[in-house]
Design a protein around this motif. Sequence first.
Motif: not given
Length: 178
Positions: A62, A79-81, A89, A92, A96
Amino acid sequence: MRICVYGAASDLIDQKYLKEMEQVGETLANEGHSLVFGGGDCGVMGATAAGFSKGNGEIIGVITNYIHEFEKVHESCTQTLVVDTLAERKLIMEEKAEIFLIAPGGIGTYDEFFQCLTLKELNRHNKPILVYNPFGYYNALIQIIEQGVKDCFIRPIVPSLYTVCNNLEELIQTLKNV
């Protein structure tokens, strides 16, 4: 479990911490855990992600849209958000996470630890918080919290809201019992 790891993003720290956290990451991945972290490739965070990559674990980074001003994004993220602010940041990452692991770090890590701890104290979450204390890194911080309890600045329940793990064996055993 999805483990949110907070830790240093500096490459200036002693290599023993980087080696330790790479081993932690690989072991956690081999145990079937996945990683949520700040997405960078430096320091404790980069080493942890490298370990998760060696163990073929899921890695969720993230990042802020300005991370490139400070460091590169870790290439092993599955996975990159991308978000605009540090507050987004952290939110999230908190959402998660199923568990928080506080690895050796600096002021950003302290901020993340105390936010998780405060939210747990206020009953905003009930996720385990593990303070990873290799080489006694967090001994002084733990003493400060204990002194705050003794002097009535911190509620007596607070030290029971996190678990200190001094080595990888203690960390793995603790994870098996949460």
